[in-house]
Design an enzyme around this catalytic site. Structure first.
Site, PDB file in Angstrom:
ATOM      1  N   THR A 234     -27.587  41.725  29.725  1.00 16.74           N
ATOM      2  CA  THR A 234     -29.030  41.565  29.669  1.00 16.74           C
ATOM      3  C   THR A 234     -29.565  41.046  31.007  1.00 16.74           C
ATOM      4  OG1 THR A 234     -28.985  41.111  27.296  1.00 16.74           O
ATOM      5  CG2 THR A 234     -30.870  40.260  28.510  1.00 16.74           C
TER       6      THR A 234
ATOM      7  N   GLY B  79     -31.644  42.339  18.725  1.00 18.37           N
ATOM      8  CA  GLY B  79     -31.162  41.014  19.103  1.00 18.37           C
ATOM      9  C   GLY B  79     -32.290  40.089  19.518  1.00 18.37           C
ATOM     10  N   ASP B  80     -31.950  39.104  20.339  1.00 19.00           N
ATOM     11  CA  ASP B  80     -32.935  38.077  20.697  1.00 19.00           C
ATOM     12  C   ASP B  80     -33.871  38.492  21.813  1.00 19.00           C
ATOM     13  OD1 ASP B  80     -30.498  37.878  22.365  1.00 19.00           O
ATOM     14  OD2 ASP B  80     -31.590  36.274  23.372  1.00 19.00           O
TER      15      ASP B  80
ATOM     16  N   THR C 292     -29.560  35.265  27.606  1.00 21.53           N
ATOM     17  CA  THR C 292     -28.601  36.347  27.454  1.00 21.53           C
ATOM     18  C   THR C 292     -27.425  35.820  26.646  1.00 21.53           C
ATOM     19  OG1 THR C 292     -27.093  37.857  28.616  1.00 21.53           O
ATOM     20  CG2 THR C 292     -27.536  35.760  29.681  1.00 21.53           C
ATOM     21  N   GLY C 293     -26.955  36.600  25.672  1.00 19.58           N
ATOM     22  CA  GLY C 293     -25.829  36.122  24.881  1.00 19.58           C
ATOM     23  C   GLY C 293     -25.770  36.718  23.498  1.00 19.58           C
ATOM     24  N   THR C 294     -25.161  35.989  22.592  1.00 18.89           N
ATOM     25  CA  THR C 294     -25.009  36.422  21.208  1.00 18.89           C
ATOM     26  C   THR C 294     -26.368  36.324  20.520  1.00 18.89           C
ATOM     27  OG1 THR C 294     -22.819  35.386  21.290  1.00 18.89           O
ATOM     28  CG2 THR C 294     -23.580  36.182  19.159  1.00 18.89           C
ATOM     29  N   GLY C 295     -27.071  37.447  20.464  1.00 18.11           N
ATOM     30  CA  GLY C 295     -28.467  37.438  20.046  1.00 18.11           C
ATOM     31  C   GLY C 295     -28.741  36.795  18.714  1.00 18.11           C
TER      32      GLY C 295
END
Length: 358
Positions: free
Chosen positions: A204, A234-235, A254-257
């Site tokens: 992202t 996602g987020d 950015t990451g595990t949404g």
């Protein structure tokens, strides 16, 4: 030496050694920009010298695009979109061209943007033909009564607003397609894998900027997760989760949404009340009422670190970038690396990849 004198001297020393980013400019109005291109298992031993240089050049180009806007007195909104559109066109990142593939073998693009002084925001999810999702998100904010549009309707809206449309093949890269094939093979073998296991990073992209008028804007753009199914979102296009801005700070994540959504990470960081003052009873025990306040960027850093730790407690991973109201940049991530960079009107400028880089 009394405790009060000792604490006073310690406070003075801490103030003298405070981060240079909080120093007031001597002449020109203050501006600042911070960017990211994703976090993950980014290790020196796995990165060729050529790829390292390529990534740094891409981050540098995005910074230069944002700097040019801000240096000329332009808006933070323009600086954010200038930086992110370049990253969306670079196949090294999971946004725009080079986005990961869904389970069905398509690209599904998400983005969001927010302006801190007015709390105006726009977002899009599930785009498939709009070249620059971040521009579509901005159009939703500025030219529609809505905040979030999705799917075919979002592409139709972008088309009507004159944004460039491309054949879906434009977003294709062999590397990302190969990642999908690997992911599906593992799933069919009933092996539990995350996106990070397949791609080694959350690619992202995002940017946060403060302009000379004191306005903070933040934006984020992504292709989502490799092998995502059933219209998963996602987020990144969720205001308050992957993107947020107010008059105190701006954040792009950015990451595990799913974890970032559950914790409303971006919003929580910008609104968290972080104090360095011990409880009154503790001060009484020490025999002093001396209060050592945190600078704005220190408060923001503490809040960001807290939220990233919370993401980890939920078995998630990732990172954030942000700016305080003073223009001081912060980063917080729990992975070995994060593509990142910042630049300020005071001359502080850096591009970095690995955890141990300043």
């Amino acid at each position: 030496m009394s405790l009060l004198i000792a604490l006073t001297l310690a406070t003075a020393a801490a103030t003298d050694a405070a981060d240079h980013h909080d120093e007031a400019p001597t002449s020109e109005p203050r501006w600042s920009i911070v960017i990211h291109g994703g976090a993950g298992t980014i290790l020196r031993e796995n990165m060729s010298a050529e790829k390292d240089a390529e990534i740094r050049a891409a981050l540098d180009a995005a910074l230069r695009a944002g700097e040019a806007v801000l240096r000329d007195g332009g808006s933070s909104m323009d600086a954010v979109t200038a930086a992110i559109t370049l990253l969306e066109d670079d196949p090294n990142f999971n946004a725009g061209r080079g986005a990961v593939f869904t389970w069905e073998g398509t690209n599904s693009l998400d983005a969001s943007i927010m302006r801190g002084d007015t709390l105006e925001a726009g977002a899009v999810a599930g785009l498939s033909t709009t070249r620059h999702p971040i521009l579509a998100a901005r159009a939703v904010m500025e030219d529609s009564p809505h905040v979030l549009l999705s799917g075919e309707g979002a592409d139709t809206f972008a088309t009507q607003k004159g944004l460039e449309q491309v054949d879906p093949a434009y977003f294709y890269t062999q590397e990302r397609h190969d990642a999908l094939i690997r992911y599906k093979a593992h799933v069919e073998a009933q092996e539990q894998l995350s996106q990070l296991d397949i791609d080694h990073k959350f690619g992202t992209v995002g940017a946060v900027a403060l302009d000379v008028h004191g306005v903070i804007s933040a934006g984020t753009s992504t292709g989502g997760m490799t092998g995502k199914r059933w219209g998963r979102i996602g987020d990144s296009p969720i205001i308050g989760a992957g993107t947020y801005a107010n008059d105190r700070c701006g954040i792009s994540a950015t990451g595990t949404g799913e974890k970032f959504i559950r914790l409303s990470v971006a919003h929580a960081i910008c609104t968290m009340d972080v104090s360095a003052t011990p409880p009154a009873e503790e001060l009484a025990k020490r025999g002093t009422t001396l209060i050592i306040p945190l600078a704005p960027h220190q408060q923001l850093q503490r809040a960001a670190d807290h939220l990233i730790a919370r993401v980890g407690e939920l078995d998630g991973s990732g990172g954030v970038i942000g700016l305080s109201s003073t223009g001081a940049p912060i980063y917080s991530f729990d992975t070995p690396g994060m593509y990142r960079g910042h630049s300020t009107s005071q001359g502080w400028r850096a591009v970095a990849i690995y955890k141990d880089e300043e």
